[in-house]
Design an enzyme around this catalytic site. Structure first.
Site, short mmCIF file in Angstrom:
data_model
loop_
_atom_site.label_atom_id
_atom_site.label_comp_id
_atom_site.label_asym_id
_atom_site.label_seq_id
_atom_site.Cartn_x
_atom_site.Cartn_y
_atom_site.Cartn_z
N LYS A 135 0.79 -1.22 0.01
CA LYS A 135 -0.05 0.05 -0.05
C LYS A 135 0.97 1.20 0.06
CE LYS A 135 -0.41 -0.35 5.15
NZ LYS A 135 -1.27 -0.82 6.04
N TYR A 145 18.31 28.91 8.29
CA TYR A 145 17.00 29.45 8.75
C TYR A 145 16.77 29.56 10.51
CZ TYR A 145 14.87 29.54 4.22
OH TYR A 145 14.56 29.76 2.82
N ARG A 176 -10.01 0.10 15.63
CA ARG A 176 -10.08 0.90 14.36
C ARG A 176 -10.75 0.25 13.15
NH1 ARG A 176 -4.56 1.41 10.91
NH2 ARG A 176 -5.00 -0.55 10.57
N MET A 187 13.88 23.66 2.31
CA MET A 187 12.99 23.00 1.47
C MET A 187 13.90 21.74 0.60
SD MET A 187 10.22 24.49 -1.30
CE MET A 187 9.38 25.05 -0.16
C1 LIG Z 1 -0.37 -1.61 6.81
C2 LIG Z 1 -0.84 -3.16 7.38
C3 LIG Z 1 0.00 -4.16 7.27
C4 LIG Z 1 1.53 -4.26 7.18
O1 LIG Z 1 1.93 -3.64 8.42
P1 LIG Z 1 3.54 -3.41 8.73
O2 LIG Z 1 3.71 -2.85 9.96
O3 LIG Z 1 4.22 -2.42 7.52
O4 LIG Z 1 4.21 -4.82 8.42
C5 LIG Z 1 -0.58 -5.54 7.83
N1 LIG Z 1 -1.88 -5.59 7.87
C6 LIG Z 1 -2.84 -4.50 7.83
C7 LIG Z 1 -4.11 -4.76 7.99
C8 LIG Z 1 -2.36 -3.41 7.33
O5 LIG Z 1 -3.02 -2.28 7.42
#
Ligand SMILES: *Cc1c(COP(=O)(O)O)cnc(C)c1O
Length: 328
Positions: A5, A225, A100, A273
């Site tokens: 993702k 800065y 969640r 930046m």
């Molecule tokens: C993002 C995610 C993972 C992977 O998590 P990592 O900590 O990056 O290994 C696995 N399962 C779900 C449901 C996730 O949202």
């Protein structure tokens, strides 16, 4: 199930999919991401971890053969209303304490039964949950979640999936049929307290840029800065072409390590930046054009993230924001 993702945590989802082609499937956050991978030629099983938001996404998932998580009652209702062209593979997401996403685990049998009645759903439903505190090895919450999961799915048919990277590395009892590693695939540790080397992880991403200025500064001169860093003696200060526009964290304080020509040096002054300023004492004969590594093999992204008060995940994703799916 390799998690790619967020454009593979900033690495380019198509490039990651090809590098990780030995995986049994790929997980992404949503249907749109999965459809992009299909369009990009990825033929592996694809799982959309947030599932479908509307009827059009159900149809798209069916058309593109995308597996979907189901984590809310209204997503079941959606599947009851829409009759997609072919049945979908569902990962039934159960809430065991993360609070969640996920349907209440204690009713797992009911949710599964309701799904199995639907022509829109394949019968090989995967039972899954997600760990909230896996990155904290000592936290008893993880064991509680695993026990809650086992209790909820006792006697139910179906493959099981619990472990993210932390679960893979620290909780062998959570491995089950499908593991879902993300961050570890990119060589960053899910744990706040260890170096990835401890787990044998190899960083995939290097963020680097050339030295574009080197100047001798006098004792008492303030750098960058806000003038937050003042030279304690006459010393060389370098400027490298990496900044927060490239995903380098603006909150990295003076003292954060960088690698110049293979030698460790430290940030001196605020991150700009497109530039960082570096205390070059200790770097032998630095030259314009020398490579400066913000993170990579050394320093690791986790060390830089710690210095900046965040986690490797965020730095990787930010650095990849300006890349396309091939990582360019
Ligand atoms: C993002 C995610 C993972 C992977 O998590 P990592 O900590 O990056 O290994 C696995 N399962 C779900 C449901 C996730 O949202």
């Amino acid at each position: 199930m390799a998690v790619i993702k967020a454009n593979a945590y900033g690495h380019g989802a198509l490039t990651a999919a090809s590098a990780l082609s030995a995986a049994d499937g790929f997980a992404v956050a949503n249907i749109a991401e999965a459809a992009c991978l299909r369009d990009g030629g990825v033929s592996h099983p694809l799982l959309a971890l947030q599932g479908c938001r509307d009827a059009a996404e159900v149809e798209l998932a069916a058309a593109q053969d995308i597996w979907i998580a189901v984590q809310r009652p209204d997503q079941i209702e959606l599947l009851e209303q829409v009759g997609p062209a072919r049945p979908l593979r569902v990962w039934l997401k159960l809430n065991t304490g993360m609070n969640r996403l996920g349907l209440p685990a204690e009713d797992a049998a009911l949710w599964q039964e309701r799904l199995l009645r639907l022509p829109a759903v394949r019968e090989d439903i995967v039972l899954m949950t997600h760990l909230a505190c896996g990155d904290d090895r000592e936290n008893p919450a993880t064991q509680r979640q695993i026990i809650a999961f086992d209790h909820a799915v006792a006697g139910l048919a179906g493959e099981q999936s619990i472990a993210n990277s932390a679960g893979v590395l620290a909780f062998p009892g959570a491995h089950r049929d499908w593991v879902r590693p993300g961050i570890m695939l990119y060589g960053s540790s899910p744990f706040p307290d260890t170096h990835p080397e401890h787990e044998g992880l190899v960083p995939a991403m290097t963020v680097s840029g050339p030295l574009i200025a080197i100047d001798e500064r006098r004792r008492g001169e303030a750098i960058g800065y806000g003038g937050t860093w003042v030279c304690q003696e006459d010393m060389p200060i370098g400027v490298a072409a990496i900044g927060y526009a490239d995903g380098y964290p603006r909150h990295a304080p003076s003292g954060t390590p960088v690698l110049v020509n293979g030698r460790r040096a430290r940030l001196a002054g605020r991150v700009s930046m497109d530039m960082i300023t570096i205390d070059l004492r200790g770097v032998a004969r630095p030259r314009i054009g020398d490579e400066v590594v913000g993170w990579g093999a050394d320093p690791g992204v986790d060390e830089v993230a710690r210095a900046a008060g965040t986690i490797g995940y965020e730095l990787l994703c930010n650095a990849g924001r300006c890349l396309d799916m091939t990582g360019r």
